[in-house]
Enzyme design. Structure first.
Site, PDB file in Angstrom:
ATOM      1  N   ASP A  67      24.686  -7.656  -2.350  1.00 37.45           N
ATOM      2  CA  ASP A  67      23.790  -8.251  -3.351  1.00 37.45           C
ATOM      3  C   ASP A  67      22.413  -8.587  -2.799  1.00 37.45           C
ATOM      4  O   ASP A  67      22.184  -8.542  -1.593  1.00 37.45           O
ATOM      5  CB  ASP A  67      24.443  -9.505  -3.974  1.00 37.45           C
ATOM      6  CG  ASP A  67      25.161 -10.373  -2.940  1.00 37.45           C
ATOM      7  OD1 ASP A  67      24.822 -10.297  -1.755  1.00 37.45           O
ATOM      8  OD2 ASP A  67      26.066 -11.127  -3.334  1.00 37.45           O
ATOM      9  N   GLU A 141      29.736 -13.778 -10.921  1.00 38.89           N
ATOM     10  CA  GLU A 141      29.938 -15.173 -11.283  1.00 38.89           C
ATOM     11  C   GLU A 141      31.069 -15.308 -12.313  1.00 38.89           C
ATOM     12  O   GLU A 141      31.452 -14.317 -12.953  1.00 38.89           O
ATOM     13  CB  GLU A 141      28.633 -15.721 -11.888  1.00 38.89           C
ATOM     14  CG  GLU A 141      27.421 -15.644 -10.955  1.00 38.89           C
ATOM     15  CD  GLU A 141      27.452 -16.720  -9.859  1.00 38.89           C
ATOM     16  OE1 GLU A 141      28.529 -17.178  -9.456  1.00 38.89           O
ATOM     17  OE2 GLU A 141      26.351 -17.090  -9.401  1.00 38.89           O
TER      18      GLU A 141
HETATM   19  C1  F6R Z   1      26.759 -13.018  -0.130  1.00 37.04           C
HETATM   20  C2  F6R Z   1      27.646 -13.129  -1.267  1.00 37.04           C
HETATM   21  C3  F6R Z   1      28.272 -14.420  -1.690  1.00 37.04           C
HETATM   22  C4  F6R Z   1      28.646 -15.334  -0.532  1.00 37.04           C
HETATM   23  C5  F6R Z   1      29.178 -16.659  -1.048  1.00 37.04           C
HETATM   24  C6  F6R Z   1      29.503 -17.616   0.055  1.00 37.04           C
HETATM   25  O1  F6R Z   1      26.332 -11.678   0.039  1.00 37.04           O
HETATM   26  O2  F6R Z   1      27.855 -12.159  -1.897  1.00 37.04           O
HETATM   27  O3  F6R Z   1      29.411 -14.152  -2.459  1.00 37.04           O
HETATM   28  O4  F6R Z   1      29.625 -14.710   0.252  1.00 37.04           O
HETATM   29  O5  F6R Z   1      28.225 -17.249  -1.887  1.00 37.04           O
HETATM   30  O6  F6R Z   1      28.344 -17.975   0.742  1.00 37.04           O
HETATM   31  P1  F6R Z   1      28.410 -18.887   2.046  1.00 37.04           P
HETATM   32  O7  F6R Z   1      29.037 -18.049   3.113  1.00 37.04           O
HETATM   33  O8  F6R Z   1      26.964 -19.190   2.367  1.00 37.04           O
HETATM   34  O9  F6R Z   1      29.204 -20.081   1.697  1.00 37.04           O
END
Ligand code: F6R
Length: 259
Positions: A67, A141
């Site tokens: 993403d 989401e």
């Molecule tokens: C990132 C992504 C998101 C993150 C998720 C967790 O490319 O696609 O799904 O993996 O928001 O983020 P962290 O690791 O910062 O808690």
């Protein structure tokens, strides 16, 4: 689905990196799906160490990312392109022509065509994944449906609040993103998934405990993946009662029994 219970978040990251390295040795021209955020940083550090020790060669891979924020240029300090350049691509010599990441500064329709042509031609061999507080994977989401391919999304307020820590104010957090779809994630040959932190507990319970596959918690779709390894530290895993079909492996258990 396998749950690998480790002794720490760092051990989870090191084992996840080793799983990626092993896949790379087996298929040096693999298509490697990558994630951003806080969770994968120690995974990338371990991969950089392996590269520097001559144990990993990334020169023939395709790297494709889940993403990117809409509105951020590739060199914006909070763009996922910049994150990848700094944490993995430059340190291990991955060249721009090997990389496919959504461009947040281009017109999304054209970007979606480019990205979906790439994934149609290059199925992902291994996808590194983590989860959002609201159960999102990529930026898929909570919704009433699962999307198949790369698409444009409005970020959930929960996600914008979580990610505000990387920006100087809430207003600067983008409201939209381009994300790979759940279909593309599910078509990956293998998924290496990790999560740390108490705030991820409800999402991990929904994914690992008995319960429905539901787009309201997009990560639950992983219950249906044929080769998904989930690395959790014992603190988080200790609060989860996995469904009977989840194979549980406890790292270091044999050694502990011997002691
Ligand atoms: C990132 C992504 C998101 C993150 C998720 C967790 O490319 O696609 O799904 O993996 O928001 O983020 P962290 O690791 O910062 O808690």
């Amino acid at each position: 689905m396998r749950l690998i219970i480790t002794r720490s978040g760092l051990e989870s990251a090191q084992l996840a990196a080793e799983a990626i390295r092993t896949a790379l040795v087996q298929k040096p021209d693999m298509t490697l799906g990558l994630a951003t955020g806080s969770t994968p940083i120690p995974v990338y550090q371990a991969l950089v160490d392996a590269y520097q020790q001559g144990r990993a060669d990334f020169s023939r891979i395709h790297a494709v990312n889940l993403d990117e924020y809409v509105g951020l240029s590739p060199d914006h300090p909070q763009s996922y392109r910049r994150y990848m350049e700094e944490n993995l691509f430059r340190p291990v010599g991955i060249r721009p022509e090997q990389v496919v990441i959504p461009r947040g500064d281009l017109e999304p329709e054209g970007e979606l065509v480019r990205l979906n042509q790439f994934t149609a031609a290059h199925p992902i061999d291994l996808q590194l994944l983590s989860v959002g507080v609201n159960g999102h994977i990529g930026f898929n989401e909570p919704e009433s449906v699962f999307y198949d391919k790369y698409h444009l999304v409005s970020l959930a307020q929960q996600t914008r609040i979580s990610n505000a820590r990387f920006f100087s104010s809430m207003e600067e957090v983008p409201t939209q993103a381009i994300t790979m779809g759940v279909g593309d994630i599910m078509r990956a040959g293998k998924i290496v998934f990790l999560a740390t932190g108490q705030e991820k507990l409800p999402a991990m319970q929904a994914i690992l405990e008995p319960g429905p596959v539901t787009p309201a918690c997009q990560g639950t779709v992983l219950k249906l993946h044929r080769d998904c390894d989930i690395y959790l530290d014992q603190e988080l895993a200790g609060q989860i009662t996995p469904a009977p079909e989840v194979e549980v492996i406890r790292v270091g258990a044999a050694k502990e029994v011997l002691l």
